[in-house]
Design a protein around this motif. Structure first.
Motif, PDB file in Angstrom:
ATOM      1  N   GLU A   1       0.843  -1.199   0.000  1.00 44.47           N
ATOM      2  CA  GLU A   1       0.000   0.000   0.000  1.00 44.47           C
ATOM      3  C   GLU A   1       0.877   1.248   0.000  1.00 44.47           C
ATOM      4  N   ALA A   2       0.617   2.161  -0.907  1.00 44.10           N
ATOM      5  CA  ALA A   2       1.436   3.360  -1.016  1.00 44.10           C
ATOM      6  C   ALA A   2       1.196   4.273   0.185  1.00 44.10           C
ATOM      7  N   VAL A   3       2.286   4.815   0.716  1.00 45.20           N
ATOM      8  CA  VAL A   3       2.192   5.780   1.805  1.00 45.20           C
ATOM      9  C   VAL A   3       2.135   7.174   1.202  1.00 45.20           C
ATOM     10  N   PRO A   4       1.204   8.003   1.599  1.00 45.98           N
ATOM     11  CA  PRO A   4       1.131   9.352   1.019  1.00 45.98           C
ATOM     12  C   PRO A   4       2.451  10.098   1.197  1.00 45.98           C
TER      13      PRO A   4
ATOM     14  N   SER B   1       3.780   8.367 -16.150  1.00 38.32           N
ATOM     15  CA  SER B   1       4.281   7.471 -17.183  1.00 38.32           C
ATOM     16  C   SER B   1       5.014   6.265 -16.613  1.00 38.32           C
ATOM     17  N   MET B   2       5.381   6.331 -15.313  1.00 39.00           N
ATOM     18  CA  MET B   2       6.091   5.218 -14.676  1.00 39.00           C
ATOM     19  C   MET B   2       5.126   4.228 -14.019  1.00 39.00           C
ATOM     20  N   ASN B   3       3.816   4.453 -14.181  1.00 39.41           N
ATOM     21  CA  ASN B   3       2.817   3.591 -13.538  1.00 39.41           C
ATOM     22  C   ASN B   3       2.565   2.371 -14.420  1.00 39.41           C
ATOM     23  N   SER B   4       3.545   1.498 -14.482  1.00 40.84           N
ATOM     24  CA  SER B   4       3.464   0.311 -15.314  1.00 40.84           C
ATOM     25  C   SER B   4       4.277  -0.796 -14.661  1.00 40.84           C
ATOM     26  N   ALA B   5       3.917  -2.041 -14.929  1.00 40.39           N
ATOM     27  CA  ALA B   5       4.545  -3.184 -14.269  1.00 40.39           C
ATOM     28  C   ALA B   5       6.047  -3.256 -14.498  1.00 40.39           C
ATOM     29  N   ASP B   6       6.516  -2.734 -15.639  1.00 41.20           N
ATOM     30  CA  ASP B   6       7.937  -2.834 -15.958  1.00 41.20           C
ATOM     31  C   ASP B   6       8.693  -1.538 -15.671  1.00 41.20           C
ATOM     32  N   LYS B   7       8.067  -0.635 -14.895  1.00 42.51           N
ATOM     33  CA  LYS B   7       8.715   0.648 -14.622  1.00 42.51           C
ATOM     34  C   LYS B   7       8.964   0.840 -13.128  1.00 42.51           C
ATOM     35  N   LEU B   8       8.126   1.615 -12.429  1.00 41.80           N
ATOM     36  CA  LEU B   8       8.440   1.970 -11.047  1.00 41.80           C
ATOM     37  C   LEU B   8       8.670   0.757 -10.142  1.00 41.80           C
TER      38      LEU B   8
ATOM     39  N   VAL C   1      23.386   7.228   0.812  1.00 43.35           N
ATOM     40  CA  VAL C   1      22.390   7.308  -0.257  1.00 43.35           C
ATOM     41  C   VAL C   1      21.329   8.327   0.126  1.00 43.35           C
ATOM     42  N   SER C   2      20.990   9.177  -0.824  1.00 46.39           N
ATOM     43  CA  SER C   2      19.840  10.069  -0.696  1.00 46.39           C
ATOM     44  C   SER C   2      18.849   9.676  -1.787  1.00 46.39           C
ATOM     45  N   ILE C   3      17.577   9.974  -1.567  1.00 45.76           N
ATOM     46  CA  ILE C   3      16.567   9.689  -2.587  1.00 45.76           C
ATOM     47  C   ILE C   3      15.824  10.972  -2.922  1.00 45.76           C
ATOM     48  N   VAL C   4      15.842  11.313  -4.203  1.00 41.61           N
ATOM     49  CA  VAL C   4      15.083  12.446  -4.739  1.00 41.61           C
ATOM     50  C   VAL C   4      14.086  11.885  -5.737  1.00 41.61           C
ATOM     51  N   VAL C   5      12.864  12.387  -5.715  1.00 40.85           N
ATOM     52  CA  VAL C   5      11.860  11.962  -6.684  1.00 40.85           C
ATOM     53  C   VAL C   5      11.343  13.181  -7.443  1.00 40.85           C
ATOM     54  N   TYR C   6      10.768  12.913  -8.606  1.00 36.41           N
ATOM     55  CA  TYR C   6      10.130  14.005  -9.344  1.00 36.41           C
ATOM     56  C   TYR C   6       8.910  13.469 -10.086  1.00 36.41           C
ATOM     57  N   ALA C   7       7.891  14.287 -10.088  1.00 35.05           N
ATOM     58  CA  ALA C   7       6.701  14.075 -10.907  1.00 35.05           C
ATOM     59  C   ALA C   7       6.297  15.465 -11.365  1.00 35.05           C
ATOM     60  N   GLY C   8       5.160  15.993 -10.851  1.00 36.31           N
ATOM     61  CA  GLY C   8       4.830  17.370 -11.152  1.00 36.31           C
ATOM     62  C   GLY C   8       5.783  18.329 -10.471  1.00 36.31           C
ATOM     63  N   ALA C   9       6.383  17.893  -9.356  1.00 35.63           N
ATOM     64  CA  ALA C   9       7.386  18.672  -8.629  1.00 35.63           C
ATOM     65  C   ALA C   9       8.482  17.712  -8.193  1.00 35.63           C
TER      66      ALA C   9
ATOM     67  N   SER D   1       4.817   5.837  -5.063  1.00 32.07           N
ATOM     68  CA  SER D   1       3.841   5.449  -6.074  1.00 32.07           C
ATOM     69  C   SER D   1       3.911   6.469  -7.204  1.00 32.07           C
ATOM     70  N   ALA D   2       3.363   6.099  -8.358  1.00 31.13           N
ATOM     71  CA  ALA D   2       3.505   6.921  -9.561  1.00 31.13           C
ATOM     72  C   ALA D   2       2.251   7.746  -9.821  1.00 31.13           C
ATOM     73  N   GLY D   3       2.444   8.977 -10.333  1.00 28.68           N
ATOM     74  CA  GLY D   3       1.334   9.823 -10.740  1.00 28.68           C
ATOM     75  C   GLY D   3       1.806  11.225 -11.044  1.00 28.68           C
ATOM     76  N   GLY D   4       1.165  11.889 -12.011  1.00 30.95           N
ATOM     77  CA  GLY D   4       1.525  13.267 -12.323  1.00 30.95           C
ATOM     78  C   GLY D   4       2.362  13.398 -13.585  1.00 30.95           C
ATOM     79  N   SER D   5       2.731  14.642 -13.890  1.00 32.01           N
ATOM     80  CA  SER D   5       3.565  14.931 -15.063  1.00 32.01           C
ATOM     81  C   SER D   5       5.031  14.727 -14.702  1.00 32.01           C
ATOM     82  N   THR D   6       5.932  15.068 -15.632  1.00 33.10           N
ATOM     83  CA  THR D   6       7.323  14.670 -15.481  1.00 33.10           C
ATOM     84  C   THR D   6       8.259  15.862 -15.475  1.00 33.10           C
TER      85      THR D   6
END
Length: 554
Positions: free
Chosen positions: A48-51, A208-215, A235-243, A265-270
């Protein structure tokens, strides 16, 4: 269409056991996965994705359980790949024309930058496993060849970071030509002597990463790398979608890294450009002097918000590269995959590009080959070959079309070139026509006579030169050696390790539509490669069989 089952392709969410003991082939020096692999009828359910809470440019991390361990199966065969709908017409490639033939009298010198990328091979495997022939522009023969390990001598000491190996054989597809192979092999480093690593995982979590072979596969890949960290690494983790945002502050706690990964989890623009800028800033804030400082970008390359123009991205990446922060790109997915972006920005970021199509490939790239991927032992490595027109009349370089340099670039230390990591290998193959043999280009009516110096050096066929800089150096060093004419007189058909390299080169050239292969086909490739006891080489034979079946329509 006749079907062949490919081994080693993803069942999503399953990871290869990092504790398994790999098999080492004495000739190839390449790890082979344990044969006892996981059985599963379907992928495990996603956690389950954590907000994710965005606050300015920073994102609070979640706390879900870490992804499962790499699993194994009782049957010793890999599960078939997850089938994902593919529209190759939407994917972006930037292929070059097959290298042209050169006349030695007119252009005796060939210069290029080394390439240690392997993405084209894994991407080609993805197409073939889905029952499709890859687009010609997606195939780069040098990346096919360099996917495999060869039996090159190791450096005797570290006064020179790599060995230079040359050999010659007759060309299997042309009785009038020979193949000259140049092989580099970097020295190895033990885990205990690895420099500290400051790694920033930059993850695309857009829609666009919301696919079985992506995220989900990105999580698998980076989770595996997290398990390879030492106490000195961060290690640091940075993510991007709409921001873009920071998910995880620098840490070497594997469980914490995996929990943060699993929460995404995946969602939004890139907004890829913003993500890159933030990732580089985080890398700069945690810069380790004398260590590895690298951004590892995992995406399908579909940038559509912010800095999306490739030239602008390249300019930014080159500026960051000069500050000591390098870039590795890991490509994922199908359909909208932008390989042209991925390959080029990695080249300009002094890093490497790999395509991840399975959990097995993730372990190979980010586990078994992590040292060569991350720890540079020589930078700006260039190769220059001068052919003697008294001995060689025509030549062509197999592959490396997008790595060609001008002759004057070789001695110019301001010109950027490829890097070699610990244990890395680089292979290049020239096809050449001895003087007096029938070549691809007919003799010219008004061609000049050979120079007196060429005639006086008839014992020399080619002069091979390499330039490189040490990782902390700004001035290049020169290595050179001569390939003697006797090597051509004594050459026989390629055998063993050399024969396999030639078979892979031929495979790549066939897929590229090379018109100078003289009918040499997939059956010939299989016969030339011979039987293999290395997993990755056996998989190549299966890929070749798949391609043969597609070509014949069987």
């Amino acid at each position: 269409m006749r079907k062949f089952q490919l081994t080693g392709v993803l069942v999503l969410g399953i990871m290869i056991a990092s504790c398994a003991t790999p098999y080492k082939d004495s000739n190839s020096n390449q790890s082979e996965p344990a044969s006892d692999l996981a059985e599963a009828s379907s992928p495990p359910p996603p956690a389950e994705a954590v907000p994710i809470m965005v606050t300015g440019s920073r994102i609070a991390d979640g706390s879900q359980a870490a992804p499962g361990a790499f699993a194994q199966s009782r049957h010793g065969t890999y599960i078939p790949p997850v089938r994902v709908a593919v529209d190759p017409g939407r994917e972006q490639y930037d292929g070059e024309e097959v290298s042209p033939v050169k006349l030695v009298n007119a252009e005796p010198v060939s210069t290029f930058s080394v390439d240690v990328d392997t993405g084209a091979y894994a991407n080609t495997r993805r197409f073939l496993s889905q029952g499709m022939t890859p687009p010609k522009d997606a195939v780069r023969t040098e990346e096919m060849i360099n996917y495999f390990r060869y039996d090159y001598d190791r450096p005797a000491d570290r006064s020179q970071p790599f060995t230079v190996n040359t050999d010659v054989a007759r060309t299997p597809w042309n009785d009038n030509t020979y193949l000259m192979r140049i092989g580099l092999r970097g020295y190895d480093i033990d885990t205990a002597e690895r420099p500290a690593a400051n790694l920033v995982f930059l993850m695309d979590v857009s829609g666009s990463m919301n696919s079985a072979d992506k995220l989900p596969l990105v999580k698998t890949a980076l989770s595996g790398l997290a398990g390879e960290l030492s106490e000195q690494d961060r290690v640091s983790i940075v993510v991007y979608a709409g921001a873009a945002g920071l998910v995880l502050e620098p840490t070497n706690e594997t469980d914490k890294i995996r929990r943060a990964l699993d929460a995404l989890s995946a969602g939004g623009s890139t907004a890829g450009g913003a993500g890159l800028e933030l990732a580089y800033n985080i890398a700069a804030d945690n810069f380790i002097e004398g260590g590895v400082n690298r951004v590892i970008l995992a995406t399908d390359g579909d940038f559509n918000v912010g800095v999306s123009d490739r030239d602008a991205l390249v300019e930014m990446i080159e500026q960051k590269r000069d500050s000591g922060i390098t870039l590795t790109t890991l490509g994922f997915g199908t359909g909208n995959y932008n390989e042209a972006m991925m390959e080029q920005i990695a080249n300009h970021g002094n890093g490497n590009y790999a395509y991840i199509d399975s959990a097995l490939e993730a372990k190979k790239v980010l586990g078994d080959e992590m040292s060569s991927t991350l720890f540079t032992i020589a930078k700006d490595v260039k190769i220059q070959v001068e052919f003697n027109p008294a001995v060689i009349s025509q030549y062509r370089l197999v592959g490396y079309e997008n790595r060609i340099l001008r002759e004057e670039d070789f001695d110019n230390d301001a010109v950027d070139a490829g890097d070699i990591g610990a244990g890395h290998q680089v292979t290049a193959i020239y096809e050449v026509v001895p003087t007096g043999k029938r070549g691809w280009i007919a003799p010219r009516r008004y061609e000049d006579r050979r120079s007196g110096e060429a005639e006086r050096r008839m014992a020399e066929a080619a002069h091979v030169k390499l330039r490189y800089k040490l990782p902390d150096g700004d001035t290049s060093r020169l290595i050179d050696q001569v390939v003697m004419s006797d090597a051509f007189l004594e050459a026989g058909n390629p055998t063993g390790d050399f024969a396999f390299a030639v078979s892979v080169a031929a495979f790549g050239q066939l897929l590229r539509g090379d018109e100078l292969m003289n009918g040499f086909g997939h059956e010939d490739i299989g016969a030339l490669a011979g039987s293999q006891d290395n997993f990755w080489r056996q998989e190549f034979l299966q890929l070749n069989a798949l391609a043969a079946g597609m070509r014949s329509g069987g």
